[in-house]
Design an enzyme around this catalytic site. Structure first.
Site, mmCIF file in Angstrom:
data_model
loop_
_atom_site.group_PDB
_atom_site.id
_atom_site.type_symbol
_atom_site.label_atom_id
_atom_site.label_comp_id
_atom_site.label_asym_id
_atom_site.label_seq_id
_atom_site.Cartn_x
_atom_site.Cartn_y
_atom_site.Cartn_z
ATOM 1 N N CYS A 12 18.362 11.114 8.089
ATOM 2 C CA CYS A 12 18.671 10.442 6.930
ATOM 3 C C CYS A 12 20.135 10.350 6.623
ATOM 4 O O CYS A 12 20.900 11.282 7.396
ATOM 5 C CB CYS A 12 18.053 10.730 5.627
ATOM 6 S SG CYS A 12 17.832 9.559 4.593
ATOM 7 N N ASP A 130 11.786 16.462 -2.352
ATOM 8 C CA ASP A 130 13.284 16.775 -2.067
ATOM 9 C C ASP A 130 14.001 17.826 -2.924
ATOM 10 O O ASP A 130 13.291 18.127 -4.112
ATOM 11 C CB ASP A 130 13.987 15.451 -2.068
ATOM 12 C CG ASP A 130 15.408 15.423 -1.636
ATOM 13 O OD1 ASP A 130 15.911 16.287 -0.714
ATOM 14 O OD2 ASP A 130 16.193 14.488 -1.873
HETATM 15 O O1 LIG Z 1 21.820 11.367 1.040
HETATM 16 C C1 LIG Z 1 22.204 11.101 -0.252
HETATM 17 O O2 LIG Z 1 23.355 11.051 -0.648
HETATM 18 C C2 LIG Z 1 21.039 10.428 -0.908
HETATM 19 C C3 LIG Z 1 21.444 9.747 -1.928
HETATM 20 C C4 LIG Z 1 20.261 9.141 -2.802
HETATM 21 C C5 LIG Z 1 19.185 9.244 -2.603
HETATM 22 C C6 LIG Z 1 18.860 10.093 -1.616
HETATM 23 C C7 LIG Z 1 19.690 10.533 -0.639
HETATM 24 N N1 LIG Z 1 19.429 11.644 0.392
HETATM 25 C C8 LIG Z 1 18.319 12.187 0.600
HETATM 26 O O3 LIG Z 1 18.378 13.403 0.572
HETATM 27 C C9 LIG Z 1 17.163 14.049 1.355
HETATM 28 C C10 LIG Z 1 17.600 14.971 2.421
HETATM 29 O O4 LIG Z 1 19.054 15.584 2.203
HETATM 30 P P1 LIG Z 1 19.668 16.816 2.464
HETATM 31 O O5 LIG Z 1 19.139 17.099 3.852
HETATM 32 O O6 LIG Z 1 19.180 18.069 1.657
HETATM 33 O O7 LIG Z 1 21.048 16.467 2.686
HETATM 34 C C11 LIG Z 1 16.716 12.778 2.096
HETATM 35 O O8 LIG Z 1 15.360 12.447 1.616
HETATM 36 C C12 LIG Z 1 17.591 11.889 1.867
HETATM 37 O O9 LIG Z 1 16.882 10.495 1.963
#
Ligand SMILES: O=C(O)c1ccccc1N[C@@H]1O[C@H](COP(=O)(O)O)[C@@H](O)[C@H]1O
Length: 206
Positions: A12, A130
């Site tokens: 992502c 998440d």
């Molecule tokens: O990545 C972002 O900034 C973000 C912004 C708005 C909504 C979702 C976003 N990211 C989501 O976060 C998880 C994984 O993040 P991480 O691996 O903990 O950094 C994933 O679902 C992204 O879609």
């Protein structure tokens, strides 16, 4: 030949065509682009998103990652080459009703509260669990969500995943998809070696 292993991978937070190119032969199944969320350092303009999508390999499903999208934003997304709409924050009634794309409903987990989904069931094909702050690279207590009812939908596990902990996460919640952004970055950009290692760990798991 497409890999048919059990757990799928979503890489992502793409922000450039160069990052999209890293997905060639990476083994990733899904990718995500953040749109209409200026608080995120991974936010893309519509013009930038169009460019990036041209470089995403055809076999990878594209997810538009949004926070409380409006109807106007949905319309712009549906003109682009996305397969899935991921919604954090609020899922507005008019957006849910109008959406032609399947929706992945995302819940940002703080504390041990278990989300209780139910609305717009027919449009929702997956639930994203998440960490508390989207894209912050922080996980949550997986054991607290062991009783989450996925209602026959896909379970997408996100939040602070990396090559070192993804197998434990799979063991804990048995997701259909593991979703990573921060855990495959170095200095804020996607890192080919980290993507490769993350995918290797997941596919090796089975
Ligand atoms: O990545 C972002 O900034 C973000 C912004 C708005 C909504 C979702 C976003 N990211 C989501 O976060 C998880 C994984 O993040 P991480 O691996 O903990 O950094 C994933 O679902 C992204 O879609």
């Amino acid at each position: 030949m497409k890999d048919e292993s059990l757990v799928k991978v979503k890489i992502c937070g793409l922000t450039s065509t160069k990052e999209a190119s890293l997905l060639y032969k990476s083994g990733a199944d899904y990718t995500g682009l953040v749109l209409f969320y200026e608080k995120s350092r991974r936010n893309n303009t519509v013009a930038n998103a169009w460019q990036i999508l041209r470089y995403v390999p055809r076999e990878i499903q594209r997810v538009a990652v949004t926070v409380s999208p409006t109807l106007e934003q949905l319309k712009l997304i549906e003109q682009m080459d996305f397969h899935i709409l991921q919604v954090h924050g609020e899922l507005r009634e008019e957006v849910a009703k109008a959406a032609g794309l399947p929706i992945w409903r995302a819940y940002n987990i703080s504390g041990g509260e278990i989300p209780a989904p139910g609305a717009y069931d027919e449009k929702i094909t997956g639930y994203v669990l998440d960490g508390a702050v989207p894209g912050a690279g922080r996980s949550f207590d997986w054991s607290a969500l062991a009783d989450f009812d996925r209602r026959g939908k896909k379970l997408i596990l996100a939040g602070g995943l990396k090559a070192d902990n993804v197998c434990q996460a799979i063991e804990a919640l048995h997701p259909d998809v593991v979703d990573v952004s921060s855990g495959v970055e170095t200095d804020g950009g996607k890192d080919a070696a980290k993507i490769k290692e993350f995918v290797r760990k997941v596919k090796q798991y089975g």
